[in-house]
Scaffold this motif. Structure first.
Motif, PDB file in Angstrom:
ATOM      1  N   VAL A  74       0.813  -1.222   0.000  1.00 59.04           N
ATOM      2  CA  VAL A  74       0.000   0.000   0.000  1.00 59.04           C
ATOM      3  C   VAL A  74       0.840   1.263   0.000  1.00 59.04           C
ATOM      4  O   VAL A  74       0.555   2.211  -0.743  1.00 59.04           O
ATOM      5  CB  VAL A  74      -0.953  -0.002   1.219  1.00 59.04           C
ATOM      6  CG1 VAL A  74      -1.765   1.304   1.270  1.00 59.04           C
ATOM      7  CG2 VAL A  74      -1.888  -1.200   1.155  1.00 59.04           C
ATOM      8  N   ARG A  75       1.874   1.302   0.798  1.00 57.91           N
ATOM      9  CA  ARG A  75       2.657   2.533   0.946  1.00 57.91           C
ATOM     10  C   ARG A  75       3.258   3.002  -0.378  1.00 57.91           C
ATOM     11  O   ARG A  75       3.433   4.206  -0.588  1.00 57.91           O
ATOM     12  CB  ARG A  75       3.771   2.339   1.981  1.00 57.91           C
ATOM     13  CG  ARG A  75       4.524   3.624   2.294  1.00 57.91           C
ATOM     14  CD  ARG A  75       5.532   3.457   3.411  1.00 57.91           C
ATOM     15  NE  ARG A  75       6.617   2.556   3.072  1.00 57.91           N
ATOM     16  CZ  ARG A  75       7.761   2.491   3.758  1.00 57.91           C
ATOM     17  NH1 ARG A  75       7.927   3.249   4.822  1.00 57.91           N
ATOM     18  NH2 ARG A  75       8.697   1.645   3.403  1.00 57.91           N
ATOM     19  N   VAL A  76       3.575   2.073  -1.263  1.00 60.81           N
ATOM     20  CA  VAL A  76       4.238   2.427  -2.520  1.00 60.81           C
ATOM     21  C   VAL A  76       3.266   2.985  -3.557  1.00 60.81           C
ATOM     22  O   VAL A  76       3.708   3.492  -4.592  1.00 60.81           O
ATOM     23  CB  VAL A  76       4.960   1.195  -3.102  1.00 60.81           C
ATOM     24  CG1 VAL A  76       6.056   0.739  -2.148  1.00 60.81           C
ATOM     25  CG2 VAL A  76       3.977   0.044  -3.353  1.00 60.81           C
ATOM     26  N   LEU A  77       1.971   2.911  -3.309  1.00 54.31           N
ATOM     27  CA  LEU A  77       0.989   3.421  -4.264  1.00 54.31           C
ATOM     28  C   LEU A  77       0.986   4.946  -4.264  1.00 54.31           C
ATOM     29  O   LEU A  77       1.379   5.575  -3.276  1.00 54.31           O
ATOM     30  CB  LEU A  77      -0.404   2.897  -3.913  1.00 54.31           C
ATOM     31  CG  LEU A  77      -0.586   1.373  -3.951  1.00 54.31           C
ATOM     32  CD1 LEU A  77      -1.985   0.997  -3.483  1.00 54.31           C
ATOM     33  CD2 LEU A  77      -0.325   0.836  -5.349  1.00 54.31           C
ATOM     34  N   PRO A  78       0.532   5.573  -5.352  1.00 55.11           N
ATOM     35  CA  PRO A  78       0.526   7.041  -5.427  1.00 55.11           C
ATOM     36  C   PRO A  78      -0.194   7.713  -4.260  1.00 55.11           C
ATOM     37  O   PRO A  78       0.257   8.715  -3.742  1.00 55.11           O
ATOM     38  CB  PRO A  78      -0.179   7.313  -6.763  1.00 55.11           C
ATOM     39  CG  PRO A  78       0.122   6.100  -7.591  1.00 55.11           C
ATOM     40  CD  PRO A  78       0.112   4.956  -6.628  1.00 55.11           C
ATOM     41  N   LEU A  79      -1.329   7.168  -3.855  1.00 52.97           N
ATOM     42  CA  LEU A  79      -2.081   7.707  -2.716  1.00 52.97           C
ATOM     43  C   LEU A  79      -2.075   6.704  -1.559  1.00 52.97           C
ATOM     44  O   LEU A  79      -3.012   6.650  -0.772  1.00 52.97           O
ATOM     45  CB  LEU A  79      -3.518   8.038  -3.129  1.00 52.97           C
ATOM     46  CG  LEU A  79      -3.679   9.182  -4.138  1.00 52.97           C
ATOM     47  CD1 LEU A  79      -5.154   9.342  -4.530  1.00 52.97           C
ATOM     48  CD2 LEU A  79      -3.148  10.497  -3.556  1.00 52.97           C
ATOM     49  N   GLY A  80      -0.992   5.949  -1.476  1.00 54.13           N
ATOM     50  CA  GLY A  80      -0.917   4.897  -0.469  1.00 54.13           C
ATOM     51  C   GLY A  80      -0.996   5.406   0.946  1.00 54.13           C
ATOM     52  O   GLY A  80      -1.635   4.787   1.800  1.00 54.13           O
ATOM     53  N   LEU A  81      -0.378   6.553   1.206  1.00 55.54           N
ATOM     54  CA  LEU A  81      -0.406   7.107   2.558  1.00 55.54           C
ATOM     55  C   LEU A  81      -1.732   7.779   2.859  1.00 55.54           C
ATOM     56  O   LEU A  81      -2.398   7.444   3.844  1.00 55.54           O
ATOM     57  CB  LEU A  81       0.741   8.113   2.733  1.00 55.54           C
ATOM     58  CG  LEU A  81       0.711   8.936   4.026  1.00 55.54           C
ATOM     59  CD1 LEU A  81       0.825   8.024   5.243  1.00 55.54           C
ATOM     60  CD2 LEU A  81       1.821   9.972   4.038  1.00 55.54           C
ATOM     61  N   VAL A  82      -2.135   8.690   2.005  1.00 52.80           N
ATOM     62  CA  VAL A  82      -3.315   9.510   2.306  1.00 52.80           C
ATOM     63  C   VAL A  82      -4.605   8.698   2.292  1.00 52.80           C
ATOM     64  O   VAL A  82      -5.443   8.826   3.181  1.00 52.80           O
ATOM     65  CB  VAL A  82      -3.413  10.687   1.318  1.00 52.80           C
ATOM     66  CG1 VAL A  82      -4.691  11.482   1.563  1.00 52.80           C
ATOM     67  CG2 VAL A  82      -2.200  11.596   1.474  1.00 52.80           C
TER      68      VAL A  82
END
Length: 214
Positions: free
Chosen positions: A119-127
């Motif tokens: 998830v973290r590596v996705l463009p909006l993974g954090l938000v």
């Protein structure tokens, strides 16, 4: 702001581990009878800060430490049930509660691995990804081992504007709004470009005004 704190924590993995543990231990103060709901958001931001520059394994470990702290203080009433009402001795009751906390928190290891690995590596993974995965874990806990729906983030906001989402989306919907608030504030606290800051502030206002309006 947060980038300065991150600079202080850089190269100090054990300090970040401790931050995750303490953040989890403080989070239950956001629930009744204390009702310091803002602490719940602050603790999630602290967890996110602890994950900066973390490897997949270390990040999953910090999710686990966060859960140990959260359940360690948040389900202390189990000790009262076992010792006071169950008649078990203090050592036995403490051992059983500690065993429960340490073993049940392993669920967060999977949570942390999925976030750090996929998830973290996705463009909006954090938000967006972080709140989505958090709510999926809470949903999982509503039925796993007959259900353990305690310490859900949304329960701390039953008296805030975010409670407006409850009648439509339930406590998981409130939890999502809480997590989204935390991730947006986390992003805003870094040195964001003014145009990006406007978008983040607008999104935060939309979440809280939407809850108030509902």
């Amino acid at each position: 702001m947060l980038d300065q704190v991150d600079s202080f924590l850089r190269g100090k993995p054990r300090t970040r581990d401790f931050l995750a543990l303490v953040a989890g231990a403080v989070l239950p103060l956001s629930f009744a009878p204390f009702d310091y709901w803002v602490l719940g958001i602050v603790c999630i931001i602290a967890l996110l800060l602890s994950l900066a520059e973390a490897t997949q394994a270390r990040g999953a470990w910090r999710f686990y430490l966060f859960a140990v702290g959260m359940y360690g203080t948040g389900v202390s009433w189990i000790y009262v049930s076992i010792h006071t009402y169950g008649g078990a001795g203090p050592l036995l009751a403490g051992f059983l509660v500690a065993g429960f906390v340490l073993s049940f928190s392993t669920i967060s290891l999977l949570h942390g691995y999925l976030y750090m690995r996929f998830v973290r590596v996705l463009p909006l993974g954090l938000v967006v990804g972080f709140p989505c995965l958090w709510v999926i874990q809470e949903w999982f806990l509503t039925w796993f081992l007959t259900g353990f729906p305690w310490l859900f983030a949304g329960y701390a906001h039953l008296s805030t504007p975010l409670s407006g989402y409850g009648p439509v989306f339930g406590v998981l919907g409130i939890s999502f709004a809480v997590m989204l608030t935390a991730t947006l504030l986390y992003q805003l606290a870094w040195r964001s470009h003014p145009s990006r800051a406007v978008v983040l502030v607008g999104a935060l206002a939309g979440i809280w005004l939407g809850g108030y309006g509902m």
